[in-house]
Design a protein around this motif. Structure first.
Motif, PDB file in Angstrom:
ATOM      1  N   ASP A  40       0.742  -1.341   0.090  1.00 38.21           N
ATOM      2  CA  ASP A  40      -0.082  -0.234   0.172  1.00 38.21           C
ATOM      3  C   ASP A  40       0.995   1.309  -0.002  1.00 38.21           C
ATOM      4  O   ASP A  40       0.707   2.281  -0.641  1.00 38.21           O
ATOM      5  N   GLN A  41       2.134   1.320   0.610  1.00 36.64           N
ATOM      6  CA  GLN A  41       2.879   2.508   0.693  1.00 36.64           C
ATOM      7  C   GLN A  41       3.409   2.699  -0.684  1.00 36.64           C
ATOM      8  O   GLN A  41       3.699   3.804  -1.055  1.00 36.64           O
ATOM      9  N   TYR A  42       3.700   1.508  -1.360  1.00 33.11           N
ATOM     10  CA  TYR A  42       4.447   1.416  -2.599  1.00 33.11           C
ATOM     11  C   TYR A  42       3.391   2.097  -3.782  1.00 33.11           C
ATOM     12  O   TYR A  42       3.589   2.969  -4.526  1.00 33.11           O
ATOM     13  N   ASP A  85      12.970   1.143  -4.955  1.00 36.35           N
ATOM     14  CA  ASP A  85      14.076   0.761  -4.573  1.00 36.35           C
ATOM     15  C   ASP A  85      13.701   0.334  -2.894  1.00 36.35           C
ATOM     16  O   ASP A  85      14.420  -0.742  -2.320  1.00 36.35           O
ATOM     17  N   GLU A  86      13.147   1.417  -2.432  1.00 31.72           N
ATOM     18  CA  GLU A  86      12.852   1.251  -0.604  1.00 31.72           C
ATOM     19  C   GLU A  86      11.904   0.056  -0.642  1.00 31.72           C
ATOM     20  O   GLU A  86      12.050  -0.402   0.289  1.00 31.72           O
ATOM     21  N   PHE A  87      10.859  -0.079  -1.467  1.00 36.15           N
ATOM     22  CA  PHE A  87      10.031  -1.274  -1.222  1.00 36.15           C
ATOM     23  C   PHE A  87      10.673  -2.426  -1.377  1.00 36.15           C
ATOM     24  O   PHE A  87      10.457  -3.470  -0.512  1.00 36.15           O
ATOM     25  N   SER A  88      11.473  -2.768  -2.451  1.00 33.84           N
ATOM     26  CA  SER A  88      12.171  -3.900  -2.511  1.00 33.84           C
ATOM     27  C   SER A  88      13.004  -4.347  -1.392  1.00 33.84           C
ATOM     28  O   SER A  88      13.169  -5.514  -0.912  1.00 33.84           O
ATOM     29  N   TRP A  89      13.703  -3.272  -0.900  1.00 34.98           N
ATOM     30  CA  TRP A  89      14.581  -3.496   0.146  1.00 34.98           C
ATOM     31  C   TRP A  89      13.937  -3.840   1.430  1.00 34.98           C
ATOM     32  O   TRP A  89      14.382  -4.782   2.112  1.00 34.98           O
ATOM     33  N   SER A  90      12.963  -3.469   1.542  1.00 38.73           N
ATOM     34  CA  SER A  90      11.994  -3.420   2.852  1.00 38.73           C
ATOM     35  C   SER A  90      11.503  -5.079   2.760  1.00 38.73           C
ATOM     36  O   SER A  90      11.190  -5.942   3.537  1.00 38.73           O
TER      37      SER A  90
END
Length: 496
Positions: free
Chosen positions: A439-441, A449-454
Motif C-alpha cells: 500500500d505504501q508503494y 528501491d525502498e519497497f524492494s529492500w524492505s
C-alpha cells in the motif's frame, strides 16, 4: 561247528566291526558339513536383512534418527539418477490387547484430512485400539468422491504401521452389521485436545460400545505438550506411511521431469480460489458482482461460521491470501528473475485471465499441470480435486523454491515436509507487513528501491530454516501448527 567254521564267523564279525568303525568318522564329517552349510546360509540371510534395513537409509534422504522411509520421495534430479528400492523389509507386528475399534470420518480438503489421519493413527496407537481405514470427506465444497485407496497406497499404509497399531480395511462382520443398522456411538472430539482427553474420555466409550465413530477429525490433537513418541509417530505416518497411489506418484514424477528438463523451478501456491475467498471474506480487487457472488457462497455453507466480514480490515491484519497482482509485486521485489520457471499449484483462479494478466506479463514462463500434460493424462483425475491436489503436493515438495501466498492446510503441511527433507527453501510470507508495504508503494510513499529492500529485509529469516514452534497457551489456533514445523522430528539449532 568245526574250527574252520568258527574262524570264518569270527573274521566276519571282525570285518563288520571294522566297517562300522570306519563309517563313524564319515558320519561325523557329514554332520559337520551339514552344520556348516546351515550356519553359512543363516549368515547370508542375516546379511541380506541388514542390507535391506540400511540400504534404503543410505540411499534416501530421511533423517537417520527416525524410522527409515519405505519409499523415497519423488527425487527427480538431472545430476543424479532416481533410485528405486523394490524390496521392502516389513516391520514386526505389534502385539497388544485390543481395547476396541475406532472409526473416523475426515473433513476438509486433502491436506486437512492428511493431518487428521496422522492424528487418528497416533490416538489409536496410544489407546491400544484397532483403527479402521479412515473415510474421506465427500460432501464439502470440493465434492470429491475419492476413497482412501483412490489417493493413498492403502496396503503400504497398513503394513508400514503394523509395528505401531492394527489397521483394518473394514470392521469384523458382526460389528459391521451393527454399524450398518445405525447402532454406533458417533461424536466429534474436542479440538486441540491433549492425549489425556482421549485416555479419560474417549477410551472408556470405546470399551463400553466396542466401536465408536469420530465424525470430525480436523485439528483434534494438540500441537504441543504431547509425549515425544506420539509426535514422532505423527511424523512417521505423514512422511513414511501416507504414500500416494502408484498412478498419482508416476504422474507426479512425469510433471517434475518435464519441469526439470527446463531448469530450476518455483512452485507458487496461489490460493486465490473461489472457496478460499468466500470462506475468508477477502474481496480485494474483485468487482461488486464478484464480491456479491462470494458472499452468497459463504452463506450457502452453514459450517462456515463467520458470515459478516470486513474485507479491508482482514487484509490489513494479514489474514487474506495475496491477490495475483500483489504476488507479482512480491516476486519482483524479492528479485525473482522474469525468466524463472514458475509452476502454479492451484485450481481455477477467481477472476480468470483478467486477474492473472499482471503476473503472466511479469513472468511469462508460468505453467500449470494442465498445460504440461495432455487431457488424456488427467482424464482420470478430473472432478477429483483431492487427487489433483496430490499432484500439486508432490511437485511442491520437489521444487527449488516454494512460495505459499496463504497459510492454509496445504501450505503448512508442505512447509513441514520440506523441512523434513532437509530444510528446502520455502519463503514464508509476512502478509501483514507485506500488504502495508504494498500500500505504501502503491500510494507513492515508498520508491521501488525502498519497497524492494524492505520486502527482502522482512523475509531474510523466513526461508524455512530450522526454528522452534511458537507456543501460545490456551490459544492453540493462533500458535504454530505442528505439521508446519515438526521440530521433534528435525535437527534443531542450539537454544539461545
Amino acid at each position: 561247528m568245526n574250527g574252520r567254521q568258527s574262524s570264518l564267523v569270527s573274521r566276519d564279525v571282525l570285518l563288520r566291526k571294522n566297517s562300522w568303525m570306519v563309517s563313524r568318522p564319515k558320519i561325523k564329517l557329514w554332520m559337520v558339513r551339514l552344520t556348516t552349510m546351515v550356519l553359512l546360509w543363516t549368515c547370508v540371510l542375516q546379511l541380506t536383512a541388514i542390507g535391506d534395513i540400511w540400504g534404503p537409509r543410505i540411499l534416501r534422504r530421511w533423517p537417520a534418527f527416525l524410522t527409515p522411509s519405505y519409499n523415497s520421495p519423488l527425487a527427480v534430479n538431472e545430476s543424479s539418477p532416481v533410485i528405486f528400492v523394490d524390496k521392502i523389509l516389513l516391520p514386526p507386528k505389534r502385539i497388544y490387547k485390543n481395547n476396541g475399534y475406532l472409526m473416523v470420518s475426515c473433513n476438509g480438503g486433502l491436506n486437512q484430512m492428511r493431518g487428521a489421519i496422522c492424528d487418528m493413527v497416533a490416538i489409536a496407537r496410544y489407546l491400544n485400539v484397532t483403527l479402521i481405514i479412515p473415510e474421506l470427506d465427500k460432501t464439502s465444497f470440493w465434492n470429491d468422491p475419492s476413497e482412501f485407496q483412490d489417493i493413498f497406497d492403502v496396503d503400504h499404509f497398513i503394513t508400514s504401521l503394523k509395528d505401531e497399531v492394527r489397521i483394518l480395511k473394514e470392521l469384523p462382520p458382526k460389528l459391521k452389521e451393527t454399524v450398518s443398522r445405525g447402532l454406533v456411538y458417533s461424536m466429534p472430539p474436542v479440538s486441540w485436545s491433549d492425549i489425556s482427553y482421549y485416555e479419560n474420555q474417549i477410551l472408556p466409550l470405546i470399551q463400553k460400545h466396542k466401536v465408536i465413530h469420530l465424525n470430525r477429525t480436523d485439528a483434534r490433537l494438540a500441537n504441543n505438550g504431547l509425549p515425544l513418541a506420539i509426535q514422532r509417530l505423527r511424523c512417521k505416518v505423514n512422511y513414511v506411511s501416507l504414500r500416494f497411489t502408484p498412478q498419482i506418484e508416476e504422474l507426479g514424477r512425469r510433471i517434475i521431469r518435464i519441469l526439470r528438463q527446463q531448469g530450476p523451478f518455483m512452485v507458487l501456491h496461489l490460493r486465490y480460489e473461489m472457496d478460499m475467498l468466500a470462506f475468508s471474506g477477502c474481496t480485494q480487487g474483485c468487482t461488486p458482482e464478484e464480491a456479491d457472488e462470494l458472499t452468497r457462497m459463504r452463506y450457502a455453507y452453514p459450517w462456515w461460521k463467520e458470515k459478516v466480514i470486513n474485507s479491508d480490515m482482514k487484509r490489513k491484519d494479514g489474514l487474506c491470501p495475496l491477490t495475483p497482482e500483489e504476488t507479482t509485486l512480491l516476486l519482483r521485489a524479492l528479485g525473482i528473475d522474469s525468466n524463472f520457471q514458475i509452476h502454479i499449484a492451484a485450481g481455477e483462479i477467481f477472476g480468470g485471465e483478467r486477474r492473472m494478466k499482471a503476473l503472466s506479463a511479469a513472468y511469462p514462463r508460468l505453467v500449470k499441470k494442465e498445460t504440461l500434460l495432455g487431457n488424456s493424462d488427467l482424464r482420470y483425475f478430473q472432478n477429483h480435486s483431492s487427487q489433483m491436489a496430490a499432484l500439486d503436493y508432490l511437485v511442491s515438495l520437489e521444487s527449488d523454491i516454494f512460495v505459499p501466498t496463504y497459510d492454509g492446510n496445504m501450505d503448512k503441511v508442505v512447509e513441514g515436509h520440506r523441512r523434513y527433507l532437509g530444510f528446502k527453501k520455502t519463503i514464508l510470507l509476512d502478509r501483514k507487513r507485506l500488504v502495508d508495504l504494498i500500500d505504501q508503494y502503491t500510494n507513492g510513499t515508498l520508491s521501488w528501491d525502498e519497497f524492494s529492500w524492505s520486502v527482502k529485509a522482512t523475509h531474510t529469516e523466513r526461508m524455512g530454516n530450522p526454528s522452534r514452534r511458537v507456543v501460545i497457551p490456551d490459544r492453540p489456533k493462533e500458535e504454530d501448527c505442528f505439521y508446519a514445523n515438526p521440530q521433534e522430528c528435525l535437527p534443531q539449532p542450539d537454544k539461545p
